[in-house]
Every structure is written in structure tokens, then in C-alpha cells.
Design a protein around this motif. Structure first.
Motif, PDB file in Angstrom:
ATOM      1  N   SER A 122     -17.426  17.140 -11.360  1.00 14.13           N
ATOM      2  CA  SER A 122     -17.040  15.918 -10.664  1.00 14.13           C
ATOM      3  C   SER A 122     -17.579  14.742 -11.492  1.00 14.13           C
ATOM      4  CB  SER A 122     -17.583  15.948  -9.227  1.00 14.13           C
ATOM      5  OG  SER A 122     -17.033  14.939  -8.430  1.00 14.13           O
ATOM      6  N   HIS A 123     -18.310  13.825 -10.887  1.00 15.44           N
ATOM      7  CA  HIS A 123     -18.790  12.648 -11.631  1.00 15.44           C
ATOM      8  C   HIS A 123     -20.207  12.290 -11.208  1.00 15.44           C
ATOM      9  CE1 HIS A 123     -18.181   9.871  -8.142  1.00 15.44           C
ATOM     10  NE2 HIS A 123     -17.267  10.754  -7.824  1.00 15.44           N
ATOM     11  N   LEU A 124     -20.932  11.612 -12.100  1.00 17.67           N
ATOM     12  CA  LEU A 124     -22.320  11.221 -11.822  1.00 17.67           C
ATOM     13  C   LEU A 124     -22.493   9.710 -11.701  1.00 17.67           C
ATOM     14  CD1 LEU A 124     -24.204  13.768 -14.160  1.00 17.67           C
ATOM     15  CD2 LEU A 124     -24.147  13.795 -11.655  1.00 17.67           C
ATOM     16  N   PHE A 152     -24.576  11.549  -2.891  1.00 22.60           N
ATOM     17  CA  PHE A 152     -23.746  12.762  -2.838  1.00 22.60           C
ATOM     18  C   PHE A 152     -22.367  12.619  -3.479  1.00 22.60           C
ATOM     19  CE2 PHE A 152     -26.873  12.956   0.532  1.00 22.60           C
ATOM     20  CZ  PHE A 152     -27.387  14.233   0.384  1.00 22.60           C
ATOM     21  N   ASP A 153     -21.787  11.432  -3.387  1.00 18.06           N
ATOM     22  CA  ASP A 153     -20.433  11.197  -3.903  1.00 18.06           C
ATOM     23  C   ASP A 153     -20.390  11.513  -5.400  1.00 18.06           C
ATOM     24  OD1 ASP A 153     -18.032  10.187  -4.815  1.00 18.06           O
ATOM     25  OD2 ASP A 153     -18.349   8.155  -4.058  1.00 18.06           O
ATOM     26  N   GLY A 154     -19.697  12.587  -5.761  1.00 13.76           N
ATOM     27  CA  GLY A 154     -19.582  12.984  -7.166  1.00 13.76           C
ATOM     28  C   GLY A 154     -20.744  13.838  -7.631  1.00 13.76           C
ATOM     29  N   VAL A 155     -21.950  13.424  -7.227  1.00  9.86           N
ATOM     30  CA  VAL A 155     -23.166  14.115  -7.657  1.00  9.86           C
ATOM     31  C   VAL A 155     -23.156  15.560  -7.150  1.00  9.86           C
ATOM     32  CG1 VAL A 155     -25.674  14.116  -7.466  1.00  9.86           C
ATOM     33  CG2 VAL A 155     -24.441  11.937  -7.661  1.00  9.86           C
ATOM     34  N   ASN A 195     -16.636   7.354 -15.467  1.00 12.17           N
ATOM     35  CA  ASN A 195     -16.058   6.300 -14.617  1.00 12.17           C
ATOM     36  C   ASN A 195     -15.034   6.800 -13.609  1.00 12.17           C
ATOM     37  OD1 ASN A 195     -15.584   3.726 -13.576  1.00 12.17           O
ATOM     38  ND2 ASN A 195     -13.936   3.305 -15.020  1.00 12.17           N
ATOM     39  N   GLU A 196     -15.523   7.600 -12.675  1.00 11.20           N
ATOM     40  CA  GLU A 196     -14.654   7.957 -11.555  1.00 11.20           C
ATOM     41  C   GLU A 196     -14.525   6.776 -10.616  1.00 11.20           C
ATOM     42  OE1 GLU A 196     -13.269   9.380  -7.719  1.00 11.20           O
ATOM     43  OE2 GLU A 196     -15.137   8.360  -8.140  1.00 11.20           O
ATOM     44  N   GLU A 197     -15.630   6.031 -10.444  1.00 11.53           N
ATOM     45  CA  GLU A 197     -15.680   5.038  -9.367  1.00 11.53           C
ATOM     46  C   GLU A 197     -14.810   3.805  -9.617  1.00 11.53           C
ATOM     47  OE1 GLU A 197     -16.724   5.618  -6.582  1.00 11.53           O
ATOM     48  OE2 GLU A 197     -18.271   7.153  -6.692  1.00 11.53           O
ATOM     49  N   GLY A 198     -14.733   3.365 -10.858  1.00 12.63           N
ATOM     50  CA  GLY A 198     -13.872   2.212 -11.128  1.00 12.63           C
ATOM     51  C   GLY A 198     -14.465   0.877 -10.721  1.00 12.63           C
ATOM     52  N   LEU A 200     -15.790  20.217  -6.049  1.00 12.20           N
ATOM     53  CA  LEU A 200     -16.445  20.124  -4.740  1.00 12.20           C
ATOM     54  C   LEU A 200     -16.840  18.674  -4.502  1.00 12.20           C
ATOM     55  CD1 LEU A 200     -18.081  21.204  -2.229  1.00 12.20           C
ATOM     56  CD2 LEU A 200     -19.962  21.648  -3.823  1.00 12.20           C
ATOM     57  N   HIS A 201     -16.636  18.179  -3.279  1.00 15.44           N
ATOM     58  CA  HIS A 201     -16.925  16.770  -2.989  1.00 15.44           C
ATOM     59  C   HIS A 201     -17.240  16.621  -1.509  1.00 15.44           C
ATOM     60  CE1 HIS A 201     -16.562  12.407  -3.443  1.00 15.44           C
ATOM     61  NE2 HIS A 201     -16.452  12.592  -4.746  1.00 15.44           N
ATOM     62  N   ILE A 202     -18.003  15.600  -1.153  1.00 17.86           N
ATOM     63  CA  ILE A 202     -18.126  15.276   0.270  1.00 17.86           C
ATOM     64  C   ILE A 202     -16.788  14.712   0.739  1.00 17.86           C
ATOM     65  CG2 ILE A 202     -20.637  14.937   0.339  1.00 17.86           C
ATOM     66  CD1 ILE A 202     -20.060  11.888   0.119  1.00 17.86           C
ATOM     67  N   GLU A 203     -16.501  14.880   2.029  1.00 19.85           N
ATOM     68  CA  GLU A 203     -15.190  14.488   2.545  1.00 19.85           C
ATOM     69  C   GLU A 203     -14.935  12.987   2.449  1.00 19.85           C
ATOM     70  OE1 GLU A 203     -14.656  15.243   6.729  1.00 19.85           O
ATOM     71  OE2 GLU A 203     -12.804  14.100   6.750  1.00 19.85           O
ATOM     72  N   GLN A 204     -15.966  12.173   2.657  1.00 15.13           N
ATOM     73  CA  GLN A 204     -15.837  10.709   2.685  1.00 15.13           C
ATOM     74  C   GLN A 204     -14.950  10.251   3.844  1.00 15.13           C
ATOM     75  OE1 GLN A 204     -14.642  10.468  -1.649  1.00 15.13           O
ATOM     76  NE2 GLN A 204     -16.338   9.019  -1.709  1.00 15.13           N
ATOM     77  N   GLY A 205     -14.871  11.076   4.871  1.00 12.42           N
ATOM     78  CA  GLY A 205     -14.109  10.752   6.066  1.00 12.42           C
ATOM     79  C   GLY A 205     -14.707  11.535   7.220  1.00 12.42           C
ATOM     80  N   GLY A 231      -8.961   9.071  -3.742  1.00 10.23           N
ATOM     81  CA  GLY A 231      -8.531   9.633  -5.017  1.00 10.23           C
ATOM     82  C   GLY A 231      -9.687  10.381  -5.667  1.00 10.23           C
ATOM     83  N   HIS A 232      -9.370  11.388  -6.456  1.00  9.62           N
ATOM     84  CA  HIS A 232     -10.404  12.163  -7.158  1.00  9.62           C
ATOM     85  C   HIS A 232      -9.865  12.570  -8.520  1.00  9.62           C
ATOM     86  CE1 HIS A 232     -13.048  12.547  -3.703  1.00  9.62           C
ATOM     87  NE2 HIS A 232     -11.989  12.813  -2.976  1.00  9.62           N
ATOM     88  N   ASP A 233     -10.799  12.874  -9.447  1.00  6.83           N
ATOM     89  CA  ASP A 233     -10.379  13.344 -10.769  1.00  6.83           C
ATOM     90  C   ASP A 233      -9.476  14.577 -10.644  1.00  6.83           C
ATOM     91  OD1 ASP A 233     -11.742  11.443 -12.511  1.00  6.83           O
ATOM     92  OD2 ASP A 233     -13.603  12.350 -11.804  1.00  6.83           O
TER      93      ASP A 233
END
Ligand SMILES: [Zn+2]
Length: 416
Positions: free
Chosen positions: A86-88, A97-100, A131-134, A193-198, A361-363
Motif C-alpha cells: 500500500s503506501h506510507l 493506519f491509512d496505507g500504513v 504519493n498515494e495521498e495527493g 489491505l486497507h482500513i475501510e475509511q467508512g 480511491g486506492h492504488d
């Protein structure tokens, strides 16, 4: 699969430890993380990640956009690896948690396989996408977009942040402009793998989200041109009020999105009055629209109905409204074989689960346009993300990492 492999569990305490250890790079007072892509803190976490991967016996290489690839050899090196990661980088006021989670769970998967002495048939490769976050450089998810050919490497390298620093300069300043051309590292599949963010998993008490789709996006820039005039002396029927017009458009957007629910959303997130003044009727407003759905036909309907509503409102109010589509991203339909593999892993491990659409959106969504991809979601507290208060439980993160590992084992195969 061998008995050892099918019963394998990741080390929950070790995973939890790495999440908290890396959260020190850019730690904020309220327990969040501020780790803008290609900044000093991003270099710290990248160095940490490289060392951890090398200590786990992985071969690390970096591409010309700074994405990091850590390869674990398989028995059959003629086949491209199964990718996971994912992304750091984080938002300016982001969480731990997001990406990490997805990146460090991938590391934990490798550490667990190492400890158990398990060799996979196909190699596996952990990725930290740049740069996942933008939030520092646009667009978001730029490295995976370049990976699948949506942008050229040169285009992305020339993108500037708010201070005028280019991606290329930022990469050089932290020593992460790699040698490997973008796209050279091939994958047979990719799992994130990612947290849902929802809020859905938490509300339904489910541990695992089997992500089968991602929302398509419509972005518009709008402009309303009415007429500025005196707030005291212009009678109500004679006004051409841009803000009153926008108010009707906002409510129309809400009505249209609700009508096409539950998987359609519409948001007017920016609105700027050109020359705001307490006693002047607003004459000009710029606004943005963000509409999303995982169904292409619904996206078309959202577009059509929004335009029809605006045409009616602007004619009645005698104002001019323009609506320009600036970005259209089609919905993502993740690879059905991979989605099934995630679902089977969740079922076999005994976790409650449901199919889910990714609202963000995700990678993995970018990658899915060229290689089979899928995602695993775990709940996050109150559905909150992109916030220092973002939180997830150790049990859920562990469950997600175990589903990730068993999905990867199913895809990569265990060498006998
Ligand atoms: Zn993310």
C-alpha cells in the motif's frame, strides 16, 4: 497446502509494534501522523522500511518515481510475483493506519513466512507506492497511475507542490529517485489491505470487507454568473442571485444522489463567491462537484440528471451556469478470481465478512486496469480516516493481515 501453511497466523504483537514504531515518523500531538510524500518524515519511514525488508532477506529496488519494491524469491522465478502492499505517506493531519496497515502487514506476512520456513511457488513482492495521498503533489495515486501508463514518468516528475518544488527535486532531496524504470517490475496479481475509511463494517459488526468494486468518479468545475446589485434596493423578484442558485443546485445534487442510492454520492465541496460583501447580492460563484458510483449506468444518470436540474434552475432564475467535466474515472470491478480468493480466505479463517465497494480511491484500483487486483478492508473506528483520530483495533488489523497472508499463499502457492 501443507498443514503448517494452512494453519499459519501472523504475529499480532509484532505487526502492532511496527505500526506504532513507524507512527513516530511525523507523529502529531493528538496521536496522528503528518508524513507528506517525499518529505523528511517520509524519508525516515522509507529508510526504516528498506532496512526492515533487507533484514527480512528481501531484495529492495526503487523506481524512478520512488516507489519501493521488496522481492521475496519463489521457487519459480520465471513467473512475475504476487504483489502486496500500500503506501506510507499520510495526509497533513492523517492517522496511523491509512496505507500504513497494508504496507506493514505485507512486511509481517513475509516475516511470518520466513519464521515458518515456507517457500512460495511464485515470488512475492511488497510495494510502497509513492504519493498515494495527493496532498502535496497532484494527482493522488500518481505512482500507480504512471505504473499502468495513465501518465508518463516525465509528466509526474515535473508536477510541483505549493512551494514550486517538483516531484523530481523532492525525490532527489531525500535520495529516492531510483534507477528502475516505472513499470519494469511486473506482477501476476496485486492485493492491498486497507482500513475501510467508512462506517459500514463497524455498523454491521463485520471483521473483513471483501472489496469487489471501487466507485467511479465524476469531477466538475462549475460557474454561476448572475448579477451583482444592491441588497437594499433590488426587489426580490428582480434578482439574479448566484448564491440562491447554488443553493438550489446543492439540494438538487443531494436529491439526485439519494434517488440513485445507496451506492451513489454527490458533493458540492467548494463554493467561492467572487466578491463577497454583506450588502451585495452575489453575482458570481465558482463551485465544484464530486459524484461517485460503482455503477457506470448510474454515473451516466447522475451526469444527465444534474445537467437537467441545472438547466431548469438557471432558466427560471435567469442566470448563466456552466458545468465542465474535469475528470471521469470509470468504476473499478476487481478481478473476480482474486475477490473469490479473499472471500475464501476470510471464510476459512472464520471471520465475519461481506462484499463491499470502496468509496475511496486506492492504488489497487489503478493497478486493476492492467493486472488482476483485489483489496481487503478492515473496520476503522466510527468510519473516520484522513484525521488524527483515525483508529483501528489490534484484533481487526491482525485479522486483515491473516486474510492478506492466506490470500497471497493461495495465489502464490506453497512450494512442496
Ligand atoms: Zn490509503
Amino acid at each position: 497446502m501443507t498443514q503448517v501453511a494452512s494453519n499459519l497466523q501472523i504475529d499480532s504483537a509484532r505487526l502492532w509494534g511496527t505500526i506504532h514504531e513507524t507512527a513516530q515518523f511525523g507523529a502529531t500531538p493528538k496521536g496522528g501522523v503528518r508524513r507528506l510524500t517525499l518529505g523528511a518524515e517520509d524519508k525516515q519511514v522509507r529508510d526504516w522500511f528498506r532496512n526492515a525488508c533487507e533484514a527480512a532477506g528481501l531484495e529492495v529496488h526503487v523506481d524512478t518515481l520512488g516507489s519501493m519494491f521488496a522481492l521475496r524469491k519463489g521457487r519459480d522465478m520465471s513467473r512475475p510475483p504476487v504483489g502486496l502492499g500500500s503506501h506510507l505517506d499520510t495526509q497533513p493531519s492523517g492517522g496511523k493506519f491509512d496505507g500504513v496497515l497494508g504496507t506493514l502487514a505485507a512486511l509481517e506476512v513475509v516475516r511470518t513466512l520466513n519464521d515458518a520456513g515456507i517457500e512460495t511457488e511464485i515470488p512475492i513482492c511488497i510495494v510502497n507506492w509513492t504519493n498515494e495521498e495527493g496532498s502535496r503533489f497532484a494527482p493522488a495515486m500518481m505512482a500507480s497511475a504512471a505504473y499502468v501508463g495513465d501518465f508518463t514518468t516525465e509528466d509526474i516528475l515535473s508536477r510541483k507542490d505549493a512551494e514550486g518544488v517538483t516531484v523530481g527535486e523532492a525525490l532527489d532531496s531525500i535520495g529516492y529517485r531510483g534507477e528502475s524504470p516505472v513499470g519494469r517490475q511486473k506482477f501476476s496479481s496485486f492485493i492491498e489491505l486497507h482500513i475501510e475509511q467508512g462506517p459500514i463494517l463497524e455498523a454491521e459488526g463485520k471483521t473483513i470487507g471483501v472489496v469487489d468494486s471501487g466507485q467511479g468518479v465524476l469531477w466538475y468545475d462549475g460557474k454561476i454568473t448572475g448579477f451583482e446589485s444592491h441588497a437594499g434596493s433590488t426587489p426580490m423578484p428582480l434578482r439574479r442571485d448566484a448564491l440562491a442558485t447554488l443553493s438550489e443546485i446543492v439540494l438538487a445534487m443531494e436529491r439526485i444522489a439519494i434517488k440513485h442510492g445507496p451506492n451513489a454520492v454527490g458533493t458540492i465541496g467548494e463554493a467561492v463567491i467572487a466578491k463577497p460583501s454583506r450588502n451585495v447580492i452575489p453575482g458570481e460563484i465558482a463551485f465544484t462537484v464530486d459524484c461517485r458510483s460503482a455503477d457506470a449506468a448510474i454515473m451516466d444518470a447522475l451526469d444527465r440528471e444534474l445537467r437537467e436540474a441545472i438547466a431548469g434552475i438557471s432558466a427560471r432564475r435567469k442566470v448563466d451556469v456552466t458545468l465542465d467535466l474535469v475528470w471521469r474515472k470509470p468504476p473499478t470491478h476487481f478481478d473476480s478470481t482474486l475477490v473469490d480468493a479473499v472471500e475464501q480466505a476470510a471464510r476459512r479463517l472464520g471471520f465475519s465478512h461481506r462484499r463491499i465497494t470502496s468509496g475511496a480511491g486506492h492504488d489497487a484500483c489503478n493497478l486493476n486496469t492492467k493486472i488482476p487486483a483485489a483489496m481487503v478492508f478492515v473496520p476503522c473506528k466510527d468510519g473516520v480516516s484522513h484525521n488524527e483520530l483515525e483508529d483501528a483495533t489490534q484484533a481487526d488489523c491482525t485479522a486483515g493481515a491473516n486474510v492478506l497472508m492466506h490470500t497471497v499463499l493461495a495465489l502464490a502457492g506453497v512450494a512442496s
